[in-house]
Design an enzyme around this catalytic site. Structure first.
Site, PDB file in Angstrom:
ATOM      1  N   CYS A  53       0.785  -1.101  -0.026  1.00 22.37           N
ATOM      2  CA  CYS A  53       0.043   0.057   0.025  1.00 22.37           C
ATOM      3  C   CYS A  53       0.913   1.293   0.110  1.00 22.37           C
ATOM      4  O   CYS A  53       1.483   1.354   1.104  1.00 22.37           O
ATOM      5  CB  CYS A  53      -0.787  -0.216   1.315  1.00 22.37           C
ATOM      6  SG  CYS A  53      -1.930   1.443   1.409  1.00 22.37           S
ATOM      7  N   CYS A  56       0.505   3.171   3.345  1.00 22.20           N
ATOM      8  CA  CYS A  56       0.965   2.801   4.792  1.00 22.20           C
ATOM      9  C   CYS A  56       1.849   1.589   4.676  1.00 22.20           C
ATOM     10  O   CYS A  56       2.556   1.205   5.596  1.00 22.20           O
ATOM     11  CB  CYS A  56      -0.260   2.182   5.701  1.00 22.20           C
ATOM     12  SG  CYS A  56      -0.885   0.517   5.097  1.00 22.20           S
ATOM     13  N   CYS A 102      -7.291  -1.159   1.212  1.00 20.53           N
ATOM     14  CA  CYS A 102      -6.561  -1.968   2.246  1.00 20.53           C
ATOM     15  C   CYS A 102      -6.908  -2.070   3.701  1.00 20.53           C
ATOM     16  O   CYS A 102      -7.477  -1.066   4.343  1.00 20.53           O
ATOM     17  CB  CYS A 102      -5.066  -0.725   2.280  1.00 20.53           C
ATOM     18  SG  CYS A 102      -3.807  -1.038   3.690  1.00 20.53           S
ATOM     19  N   CYS A 105      -5.029   0.504   6.433  1.00 24.81           N
ATOM     20  CA  CYS A 105      -5.353   2.039   6.730  1.00 24.81           C
ATOM     21  C   CYS A 105      -6.634   2.532   5.975  1.00 24.81           C
ATOM     22  O   CYS A 105      -6.864   3.523   6.013  1.00 24.81           O
ATOM     23  CB  CYS A 105      -4.319   2.718   6.045  1.00 24.81           C
ATOM     24  SG  CYS A 105      -3.959   2.538   4.455  1.00 24.81           S
ATOM     25  N   CYS A 127      -8.746  -5.289  -9.856  1.00 24.34           N
ATOM     26  CA  CYS A 127      -8.335  -4.178 -10.678  1.00 24.34           C
ATOM     27  C   CYS A 127      -7.769  -2.858  -9.880  1.00 24.34           C
ATOM     28  O   CYS A 127      -8.646  -2.264  -9.281  1.00 24.34           O
ATOM     29  CB  CYS A 127      -9.440  -3.634 -11.714  1.00 24.34           C
ATOM     30  SG  CYS A 127      -9.132  -2.427 -12.886  1.00 24.34           S
TER      31      CYS A 127
END
Length: 140
Positions: A53, A56, A102, A105, A127
């Site tokens: 991510c 984070c 995510c 976060c 996607c």
């Protein structure tokens, strides 16, 4: 993949996210925007590694689950771990889709689609916006 939304482990205010992210990253990750198709840095990459991510640093996807869907965004058939992402209904844009966040976060990553007929083990296409990810190459 969790469909529940427990509190994020990483919690920042909008001002703190704006300091951490570029305006383009903030628009996608924190405001559920979408980068234009075929423009992301990871759309066509074949580099082996772990996709984290961008907000984070949590591990989200691996290159071993990435496949070419020719849709304009990086596509994966499964997250790195079942608890790496959260799935939730998205009724924006006049349609029903499944948003991918995510788990760490709660940043927007993209959407997941099922039953499109890609020759993958899961028949899923995550996607994902390139701008939501950071690729950490694995060493050979």
């Amino acid at each position: 993949m969790s469909s529940e939304s427990p509190s994020p482990r990483v919690q920042l205010t909008d001002d703190e996210w704006r300091q951490k992210l570029t305006p383009e990253e903030f628009a996608v990750l924190r405001r559920a925007g979408t980068e234009p198709p075929f423009t992301g840095e990871y759309t066509d990459t074949k580099t082996e590694g772990i996709y984290q991510c961008r907000a984070c640093g949590a591990e989200l996807f691996r290159s071993s689950e990435k496949f070419e869907s020719h849709c304009g965004w990086p596509s994966f058939f499964d997250p790195a771990r079942s608890d790496a992402v959260i799935l939730r209904p998205d009724h924006s844009m006049g349609m029903t889709r499944t948003e991918v966040l995510c788990a760490s976060c709660h940043s927007h990553l993209g959407h997941v689609f099922a039953g499109e007929g890609y020759p993958t083990p899961t028949d899923l296409r995550y996607c994902i916006n390139s701008i939501s990810l950071r690729l950490v190459p694995t060493r050979s």
